[in-house]
Write a protein that holds these residues in place. Structure first.
Motif, PDB file in Angstrom:
ATOM      1  N   ILE A   1       0.839  -1.201   0.000  1.00 52.44           N
ATOM      2  CA  ILE A   1       0.000   0.000   0.000  1.00 52.44           C
ATOM      3  C   ILE A   1       0.869   1.245   0.000  1.00 52.44           C
ATOM      4  CG2 ILE A   1      -1.735   1.292   1.302  1.00 52.44           C
ATOM      5  CD1 ILE A   1      -2.717  -1.331   2.440  1.00 52.44           C
ATOM      6  N   LYS A   2       1.931   1.222   0.803  1.00 56.03           N
ATOM      7  CA  LYS A   2       2.791   2.389   0.939  1.00 56.03           C
ATOM      8  C   LYS A   2       3.445   2.772  -0.389  1.00 56.03           C
ATOM      9  CE  LYS A   2       3.510   3.886   4.327  1.00 56.03           C
ATOM     10  NZ  LYS A   2       2.824   4.974   5.067  1.00 56.03           N
ATOM     11  N   ASN A   3       3.930   1.777  -1.129  1.00 56.95           N
ATOM     12  CA  ASN A   3       4.615   2.040  -2.395  1.00 56.95           C
ATOM     13  C   ASN A   3       3.686   1.970  -3.598  1.00 56.95           C
ATOM     14  OD1 ASN A   3       7.688   2.074  -1.646  1.00 56.95           O
ATOM     15  ND2 ASN A   3       6.835   0.340  -0.541  1.00 56.95           N
ATOM     16  N   ASP A   4       2.458   1.494  -3.369  1.00 56.22           N
ATOM     17  CA  ASP A   4       1.488   1.293  -4.448  1.00 56.22           C
ATOM     18  C   ASP A   4       2.133   0.501  -5.582  1.00 56.22           C
ATOM     19  OD1 ASP A   4      -0.826   1.327  -5.873  1.00 56.22           O
ATOM     20  OD2 ASP A   4      -0.757   3.446  -6.418  1.00 56.22           O
ATOM     21  N   CYS A   5       2.638  -0.681  -5.220  1.00 50.84           N
ATOM     22  CA  CYS A   5       3.314  -1.514  -6.212  1.00 50.84           C
ATOM     23  C   CYS A   5       3.166  -2.994  -5.827  1.00 50.84           C
ATOM     24  CB  CYS A   5       4.795  -1.150  -6.311  1.00 50.84           C
ATOM     25  SG  CYS A   5       5.772  -1.665  -4.879  1.00 50.84           S
ATOM     26  N   PHE A   6       3.407  -3.853  -6.808  1.00 51.88           N
ATOM     27  CA  PHE A   6       3.405  -5.293  -6.571  1.00 51.88           C
ATOM     28  C   PHE A   6       4.832  -5.803  -6.514  1.00 51.88           C
ATOM     29  CE2 PHE A   6      -0.980  -5.002  -8.023  1.00 51.88           C
ATOM     30  CZ  PHE A   6      -1.614  -5.944  -7.224  1.00 51.88           C
ATOM     31  N   ARG A   7       5.035  -6.809  -5.656  1.00 50.89           N
ATOM     32  CA  ARG A   7       6.336  -7.467  -5.548  1.00 50.89           C
ATOM     33  C   ARG A   7       6.122  -8.965  -5.654  1.00 50.89           C
ATOM     34  NH1 ARG A   7       7.682  -3.419  -0.791  1.00 50.89           N
ATOM     35  NH2 ARG A   7       6.341  -4.807   0.409  1.00 50.89           N
ATOM     36  N   VAL A   8       7.095  -9.645  -6.213  1.00 50.24           N
ATOM     37  CA  VAL A   8       7.014 -11.105  -6.310  1.00 50.24           C
ATOM     38  C   VAL A   8       8.062 -11.716  -5.386  1.00 50.24           C
ATOM     39  CG1 VAL A   8       8.525 -11.083  -8.357  1.00 50.24           C
ATOM     40  CG2 VAL A   8       7.147 -13.099  -7.847  1.00 50.24           C
TER      41      VAL A   8
END
Length: 337
Positions: free
Chosen positions: A181-188
């Motif tokens: 949420i903080k970075n508004d990004c997806f990580r794998v």
């Protein structure tokens, strides 16, 4: 007026699950399901309605309740549910999970439905601005390739650019996707085997993946990613005290949902929460905790407490510097003037 009622929404979910069963059920099982899914007093209200001359959902024969619903019966969506779904379709991230054709068809179905809310109705005051570009065709292709690989337990050949612009090329087994949420990004979260057969876990930002190709290598089951994460945790978790004011407890549980944690009530209005973390998420966790202000107090561990104090000191120095500049500008003017 509230959009959702805790009590009646619970009753709705219980009845919906029973209706969808479309089969038979014993009175004992019905009793158990109402008690397990509802409140203490739920059975006093719902059981007579279901088993006697109430709503007429069941026909009773020899102590067994047979559903009166036909096999083709379905529970239609309410106007509120349609409005909520229409709002979700406005989120850019939905294009990662649905094809353009699917989104077009759903929008056509809900053409006359007004969204429950608009994306602009929300202001994220503590979110980074360099979010992932969810509508980028290459990003969408990478996301869907990773999803497919996780389902099929398949290795991927990934070309990755690190934060310091270093190119990395390895064969990874993706195990989980997570959203920040903080970075508004997806990580794998992926693992790769090195030549010594030691399995290492890697966290890759999806936006930094430059090329991705499925490999022929497939495994029978994915590794236990939770065990790898636990192995990377610091010995001592962060210990915080949550003051349950301004809905802080509910907000905290949502904010820290992606962390392993233990929470217990220690006073009428105070909860203790232990959050387990590693070095890679330390800064993000620090920012998330500080965003709650006086509603959260950090009481341990010593290493994390030191980071909190250092960050607050830097913020205080920046604020003092800003106020001094404002004072100079007001009283003495600026160089340009």
């Amino acid at each position: 007026m509230e959009l959702f009622s805790e009590i009646y929404n619970c009753y709705f979910q219980v009845i919906k699950s029973l209706i969808e069963k479309k089969d038979y059920i014993s009175e004992e099982e019905l009793n158990f399901r109402i008690k397990n899914s509802g409140f203490e007093e739920s059975i006093l209200y719902l059981l007579p309605k279901l088993t006697e001359n109430g709503w007429g959902f069941y026909k009773k024969q020899e102590g067994v309740l047979y559903s009166k619903f036909s096999s083709d019966f379905y529970v239609p969506l309410t106007d509120l549910q349609k409005s909520y779904l229409k709002a979700i379709l406005l989120d850019d991230k939905i294009s990662l999970f649905l094809s353009d054709e699917e989104i077009k068809n759903i929008n056509a179905t809900f053409a006359d439905v007004k969204p429950l809310y608009q994306p602009d109705d929300f202001y994220y005051y503590d979110q980074f601005v360099d979010k992932d570009d969810y509508r980028n065709p290459e990003y969408k292709r990478h996301f869907q390739t990773i999803i497919a690989a996780i389902k099929e337990h398949q290795y991927l050949d990934i070309h990755y650019e690190s934060r310091h612009n270093h190119r990395v090329h390895h064969c990874y087994l993706p195990c989980r996707l997570e959203y920040s949420i903080k970075n508004d990004c997806f990580r794998v979260l992926a693992v790769r085997e090195n030549i010594h057969r030691n399995t290492n876990i890697e966290i890759l930002n999806l936006s930094r993946i430059k090329e991705i190709t499925p490999c022929n290598k497939i495994v029978k089951k994915l590794p236990n990613i939770n065990r790898f994460l636990q192995r990377s945790y610091y010995k001592e978790p962060v210990k915080i005290l949550i003051k349950n004011q301004r809905n802080a407890m509910e907000r905290a549980m949502l904010q820290f949902a992606n962390y392993e944690k233990n929470t217990r009530k220690i006073d009428d209005n105070i909860y203790e929460c232990l959050i387990y973390y590693n070095k890679k998420v330390e800064t993000e966790l620090l920012i998330e905790i500080l965003s709650f202000g006086p509603m959260i107090k950090v009481v341990g561990n010593e290493t994390f407490l030191k980071l909190v104090k250092e960050r607050l000191s830097r913020q205080a120095m920046l604020m003092d510097g800003f106020q001094q500049k404002e004072f100079d500008r007001e009283d003495f003017g600026t160089v340009d003037e």
